[in-house]
Design an enzyme around this catalytic site. Structure first.
Site, short mmCIF file in Angstrom:
data_model
loop_
_atom_site.label_atom_id
_atom_site.label_comp_id
_atom_site.label_asym_id
_atom_site.label_seq_id
_atom_site.Cartn_x
_atom_site.Cartn_y
_atom_site.Cartn_z
N TRP A 1 26.08 42.17 3.62
CA TRP A 1 25.13 41.89 4.70
C TRP A 1 23.76 42.43 4.28
CZ3 TRP A 1 23.95 45.52 9.19
CH2 TRP A 1 23.16 44.88 10.15
N ASP B 1 32.59 49.27 7.73
CA ASP B 1 31.76 48.54 8.68
C ASP B 1 32.67 47.54 9.37
OD1 ASP B 1 29.98 47.08 10.11
OD2 ASP B 1 28.69 46.52 8.41
N LYS C 1 29.97 40.88 18.47
CA LYS C 1 30.67 39.61 18.29
C LYS C 1 31.94 39.54 19.12
CE LYS C 1 28.83 40.65 14.85
NZ LYS C 1 27.55 41.32 14.48
#
Ligand code: PLA
Length: 452
Positions: free
Chosen positions: A181, A262, A298
């Site tokens: 990311w 993460d 999300k």
């Protein structure tokens, strides 16, 4: 490969030297009324010069900037597949029913007030978040060896964890996957860590470069911090298998490295919250230490609420308590304490069995819709006879497909088809619908045909 340093001096060094320069300058002591009066009458003010006139325009963010460009495009057929944000079949953002229910509950409860939360956030939220990621029967939780603090979504959790490590951990290098990311290197560099990469993705196979990963972590220093995507690796959609995770775990533990997970997509990879936490749970089960950044953006659709958590699993309850006391010192001058609303929604859902069950059903429906988009896009490309092997579209997992399209092909698709995506060829499958699949397939077909 040779992992490289992302910068020579750490930002905290730079911040400190800027401060030192300021304090040693002669004007620092004398910024009083007299000085500002004489400045106000000077000709430079009259000319309207800005003290910021030297500031250069910064480029847009590589991911969020895609939305900025999308918003400016007047085309009725435009399609935003840049940022990973879930859309319905109608192309609309989705607020989960269970979130609406929780919000209604909060509004109806007249006893609720808007007082500050503690520095560590909503205590019940923290407990429930730890249970969600580690499992209710996790020995680390039962032994009180986990400290969890509410942070500003996944990003804020990574940043607080990074700053804590920069202050209190003996190794200041964090290894992150290549690619990863785009915000990871920036977050950790600004936290005061030095960033290096380990091999992760092999463009030739469009799969995991497992050998490269083992080699790079094997030659990374003892004790280095290693960032791992818990599931649904962004941007590649490629995750290690359970057996590969086991080998990674053994290697990391044998090198006494510190895993920093993460977890931005728990529930989005497989549709199952427990399955998507498996990698983390295997590291906790061996009794070792780790950090976990959790996001509810999300999986609960709480993007703008900025709700997430940082957990640090320690060897003993005593260490965990001291670690928490230091996390408070990181957080207090950064944003004092976190916002109350999002955490209250999450706590309401996680504490109530019925609402929790409803959440898992809605979450599974989102994950399933994304998987169905993968199949539809794959079928559409096959139907068009688009050159190339597109099976990675259905093999990859999570929100994104790492298409393999290059930046020129992406630019062509944006210019000619008004399809917006990041220049590395990543598309957000969650932004696609049955209606827009043909348009995307046409664009990919044309982009690929142009290049051959
Ligand atoms: N970690 C990973 C791996 C992510 O993909 C994202 C979000 C985050 C952390 C941070 O999310 P949060 O702070 O909102 O909880 N990545 C998105 C959005 C979905 C972004 O770039 O901010 C993406 O499009 O890649």
């Amino acid at each position: 490969m040779n992992p490289r340093d992302s910068s020579s001096s750490s930002p905290s060094d730079r911040r400190l030297s800027a401060l030192a320069r300021h304090l040693s300058s002669p004007s620092a002591a004398g910024v009083g009324g007299g000085v500002s009066r004489s400045l106000a009458s000077s000709s430079s003010f009259a000319r309207g010069d800005s003290v910021f006139s030297h500031v250069a325009r910064a480029p847009e963010d590589p991911i969020l900037g895609v939305t900025v460009a999308f918003n400016k495009d007047p085309s009725p057929v435009k399609l935003n597949l840049g940022v990973g944000a879930y859309r319905t079949e109608e192309g609309k953002p989705l607020v989960l029913n269970v979130v609406r229910q929780a919000e209604q509950q909060l509004i109806n409860d007249r006893a609720r007030v808007k007082e500050y939360l503690p520095i560590v956030g909503l205590v019940e939220f923290n407990k429930l978040s730890a249970k969600l990621i580690f499992g209710a029967d996790s020995p680390a939780i039962l032994e009180n060896r986990v400290t969890t603090v509410q942070c500003l979504s996944g990003t804020g959790s990574l940043r607080v964890g990074g700053e804590f490590l920069a202050r209190h951990y003996h190794q200041h290098t964090i290894y992150i996957p290549k690619p990863t990311w785009g915000n990871h290197p920036k977050v950790f560099t600004l936290a005061g860590l030095s960033v290096k990469y380990y091999r992760y993705y092999d463009p030739a196979t469009r799969g995991l470069d497992f050998q490269g990963l083992l080699e790079d972590l094997g030659s990374a220093p003892l004790g280095a911090v290693v960032l791992l995507h818990a599931c649904a690796h962004n941007p590649t959609g490629v995750d290690p298998t359970i057996q590969q995770w086991e080998q990674i775990r053994q290697l990391i533990r044998s090198r006494r490295q510190l895993p920093f997970f993460d977890s931005a997509y728990q529930g989005f990879a497989s549709g199952n919250l427990d399955a998507d936490a498996q990698s983390i749970r295997s590291f906790v089960a061996d009794g070792g230490e780790c950090l976990v950044a959790q996001s509810y953006a999300k999986n609960m659709g709480l993007y703008g609420e900025r709700v997430g958590a940082l957990s640090i699993v320690c060897r003993t309850a005593d260490v965990a308590g001291r670690v928490e006391s230091q996390l408070k010192l990181v957080i207090r001058p950064m944003y004092s304490n976190p916002p109350i609303h999002g955490a209250s929604i999450v706590a309401a859902i996680l504490r109530d069995r019925e609402m929790y069950n409803e959440w898992t059903i809605e979450l599974k429906a989102m994950a399933d819709r994304i998987i169905s988009m993968r199949h539809q896009l794959f079928d559409a490309l096959r139907a068009r006879g688009t050159p190339g092997d597109w099976s990675h579209i259905i093999k990859q997992i999570g929100m994104f497909t790492f298409t393999g399209l290059n930046s020129q092909q992406v630019a062509f698709m944006t210019k000619e088809y008004h399809i917006y995506m990041t220049s590395d060829g990543r598309i957000s499958m969650a932004g696609l619908s049955s209606k827009t699949v043909p348009h995307l397939a046409d664009a990919i077909h044309a982009a690929v045909a142009r290049a051959v």
